[in-house]
Motif scaffolding. Structure first.
Motif, PDB file in Angstrom:
ATOM      1  N   MET A  62      43.289 -70.103  10.540  1.00  0.00           N
ATOM      2  CA  MET A  62      44.292 -70.449   9.532  1.00  0.00           C
ATOM      3  C   MET A  62      43.774 -71.504   8.562  1.00  0.00           C
ATOM      4  O   MET A  62      44.069 -71.465   7.369  1.00  0.00           O
ATOM      5  CB  MET A  62      45.581 -70.925  10.211  1.00  0.00           C
ATOM      6  CG  MET A  62      46.450 -69.807  10.733  1.00  0.00           C
ATOM      7  SD  MET A  62      48.127 -70.343  11.187  1.00  0.00           S
ATOM      8  CE  MET A  62      47.802 -71.137  12.751  1.00  0.00           C
ATOM      9  N   LEU A  69      49.760 -71.839   5.389  1.00  0.00           N
ATOM     10  CA  LEU A  69      50.508 -71.384   6.562  1.00  0.00           C
ATOM     11  C   LEU A  69      50.332 -72.364   7.710  1.00  0.00           C
ATOM     12  O   LEU A  69      51.292 -72.685   8.418  1.00  0.00           O
ATOM     13  CB  LEU A  69      50.038 -69.987   6.971  1.00  0.00           C
ATOM     14  CG  LEU A  69      50.697 -69.390   8.227  1.00  0.00           C
ATOM     15  CD1 LEU A  69      52.206 -69.280   8.052  1.00  0.00           C
ATOM     16  CD2 LEU A  69      50.090 -68.022   8.546  1.00  0.00           C
ATOM     17  N   ARG A  73      53.238 -74.462   9.743  1.00  0.00           N
ATOM     18  CA  ARG A  73      53.400 -74.393  11.192  1.00  0.00           C
ATOM     19  C   ARG A  73      53.333 -75.779  11.826  1.00  0.00           C
ATOM     20  O   ARG A  73      53.911 -76.008  12.880  1.00  0.00           O
ATOM     21  CB  ARG A  73      52.319 -73.506  11.814  1.00  0.00           C
ATOM     22  CG  ARG A  73      52.309 -72.063  11.359  1.00  0.00           C
ATOM     23  CD  ARG A  73      53.645 -71.377  11.555  1.00  0.00           C
ATOM     24  NE  ARG A  73      54.031 -71.328  12.943  1.00  0.00           N
ATOM     25  CZ  ARG A  73      55.232 -70.960  13.373  1.00  0.00           C
ATOM     26  NH1 ARG A  73      56.174 -70.624  12.509  1.00  0.00           N
ATOM     27  NH2 ARG A  73      55.511 -70.931  14.654  1.00  0.00           N
ATOM     28  N   TYR A 131      51.208 -62.404  18.289  1.00  0.00           N
ATOM     29  CA  TYR A 131      51.559 -63.603  17.525  1.00  0.00           C
ATOM     30  C   TYR A 131      50.724 -63.678  16.246  1.00  0.00           C
ATOM     31  O   TYR A 131      51.246 -63.951  15.152  1.00  0.00           O
ATOM     32  CB  TYR A 131      51.321 -64.832  18.401  1.00  0.00           C
ATOM     33  CG  TYR A 131      51.608 -66.161  17.758  1.00  0.00           C
ATOM     34  CD1 TYR A 131      52.889 -66.716  17.810  1.00  0.00           C
ATOM     35  CD2 TYR A 131      50.610 -66.885  17.115  1.00  0.00           C
ATOM     36  CE1 TYR A 131      53.161 -67.949  17.232  1.00  0.00           C
ATOM     37  CE2 TYR A 131      50.876 -68.122  16.537  1.00  0.00           C
ATOM     38  CZ  TYR A 131      52.147 -68.644  16.599  1.00  0.00           C
ATOM     39  OH  TYR A 131      52.416 -69.852  16.017  1.00  0.00           O
ATOM     40  N   LEU A 135      51.978 -63.500  12.228  1.00  0.00           N
ATOM     41  CA  LEU A 135      51.579 -64.459  11.197  1.00  0.00           C
ATOM     42  C   LEU A 135      50.896 -63.766  10.023  1.00  0.00           C
ATOM     43  O   LEU A 135      51.065 -64.165   8.865  1.00  0.00           O
ATOM     44  CB  LEU A 135      50.627 -65.503  11.792  1.00  0.00           C
ATOM     45  CG  LEU A 135      51.235 -66.507  12.773  1.00  0.00           C
ATOM     46  CD1 LEU A 135      50.156 -67.425  13.321  1.00  0.00           C
ATOM     47  CD2 LEU A 135      52.345 -67.324  12.130  1.00  0.00           C
ATOM     48  N   THR A 139      53.742 -64.426   5.899  1.00  0.00           N
ATOM     49  CA  THR A 139      53.182 -65.734   5.564  1.00  0.00           C
ATOM     50  C   THR A 139      54.268 -66.752   5.201  1.00  0.00           C
ATOM     51  O   THR A 139      53.951 -67.907   4.901  1.00  0.00           O
ATOM     52  CB  THR A 139      52.197 -65.611   4.384  1.00  0.00           C
ATOM     53  OG1 THR A 139      52.875 -65.048   3.253  1.00  0.00           O
ATOM     54  CG2 THR A 139      51.010 -64.739   4.755  1.00  0.00           C
ATOM     55  N   LEU A 141      56.506 -67.696   7.351  1.00  0.00           N
ATOM     56  CA  LEU A 141      56.946 -68.318   8.590  1.00  0.00           C
ATOM     57  C   LEU A 141      56.709 -69.824   8.567  1.00  0.00           C
ATOM     58  O   LEU A 141      55.657 -70.301   8.162  1.00  0.00           O
ATOM     59  CB  LEU A 141      56.194 -67.712   9.784  1.00  0.00           C
ATOM     60  CG  LEU A 141      56.656 -66.326  10.238  1.00  0.00           C
ATOM     61  CD1 LEU A 141      55.680 -65.772  11.276  1.00  0.00           C
ATOM     62  CD2 LEU A 141      58.059 -66.385  10.806  1.00  0.00           C
ATOM     63  N   MET A 166      58.578 -62.723  15.967  1.00  0.00           N
ATOM     64  CA  MET A 166      58.001 -63.974  16.429  1.00  0.00           C
ATOM     65  C   MET A 166      58.692 -64.444  17.704  1.00  0.00           C
ATOM     66  O   MET A 166      58.048 -64.880  18.662  1.00  0.00           O
ATOM     67  CB  MET A 166      58.106 -65.041  15.342  1.00  0.00           C
ATOM     68  CG  MET A 166      57.608 -66.419  15.775  1.00  0.00           C
ATOM     69  SD  MET A 166      55.876 -66.424  16.247  1.00  0.00           S
ATOM     70  CE  MET A 166      55.116 -66.417  14.629  1.00  0.00           C
TER      71      MET A 166
END
Length: 231
Positions: A62, A69, A73, A131, A135, A139, A141, A166
């Protein structure tokens, strides 16, 4: 100057991610091995490995491909009272579940066979892959319930099967954890999670239907929230 600012922000995000990762490793280790009274708790090390090694690798991916993202998170404090309660209950569940698992090792409570722990570890790793797919598909989330600028409804891939993939993935992850630890009593504690997350989903859907254009139509298209053919 612009390049300097970008580098500074990237470095800050990197150290923030690393600090939270290391804090997680320490906290989970303490919750497992202190009650166990020994670092010889093999199931504890198994969980630590399958939990934190993929997490570290995912964080690197990431950071390189989608630092925005990763930032979402990592950051965000839940503003809604009902959702804050969900987070607190989930934290209490983890605290109690891990401590009970460690005590079970120390006091030789009913311990599940190794085959169950290995099977649960396979399920856990498979859920990690799901998971990552969630993701990739969405994007938008973040850790908090919000609607972002230019956000649109995602209805493809796993989002075409259930409305909250999710949470479906976290259901697999969290319910497999106590089995990896070999603790039946911890598993009973973690059975609270589906009920905890159900409350969050109801509030989240009410919010999204008000704030996110097209979400009402999406609910009609994809009937199930969490588990296909069940709910």
């Amino acid at each position: 100057m612009r390049v300097y600012e970008v580098v500074t922000v990237t470095a800050k995000l990197y150290f923030q991610a690393l600090a939270k990762f290391l804090l997680g490793v320490v906290l989970v280790g303490l919750l497992l091995f202190l009650p166990a009274g020994s670092v010889s708790y093999r199931n504890g090390w198994l969980l630590m490995g399958i939990l934190f090694v993929p997490m570290f690798l995912a964080g690197i991916v990431m950071m390189l491909k989608n630092p925005g993202l990763l930032e979402k998170r990592l950051n965000g404090k839940e503003q809604q009272k009902e959702q804050g309660l969900v987070i607190k209950l989930s934290g209490l569940m983890f605290l109690a579940g891990f401590v009970v698992a460690g005590l079970g090792y120390r006091l030789d409570w009913f311990v599940l066979p190794d085959a169950v722990s290995i099977g649960a570890a396979v399920v856990f790793l498979a859920a990690y892959l799901l998971y990552a797919e969630v993701l990739r598909e969405n994007t938008y989330l973040s850790r908090t319930i919000e609607v972002q600028a230019d956000q649109k409804v995602i209805d493809t891939g796993l989002y075409g099967i259930v409305r909250h993939p999710m949470y479906s993935v976290t259901l697999l992850l969290f319910l497999s954890m106590p089995l990896v630890l070999g603790s039946l009593y911890s598993f009973l504690i973690f059975l609270a999670y589906p009920f905890i997350i159900a409350g969050r989903i109801r509030h989240e859907e009410a919010f999204l239907e008000r704030e996110l254009s097209g979400y009402g139509a999406y609910k009609q298209k994809v009937k199930y929230r969490l588990i296909p053919l069940i709910w």
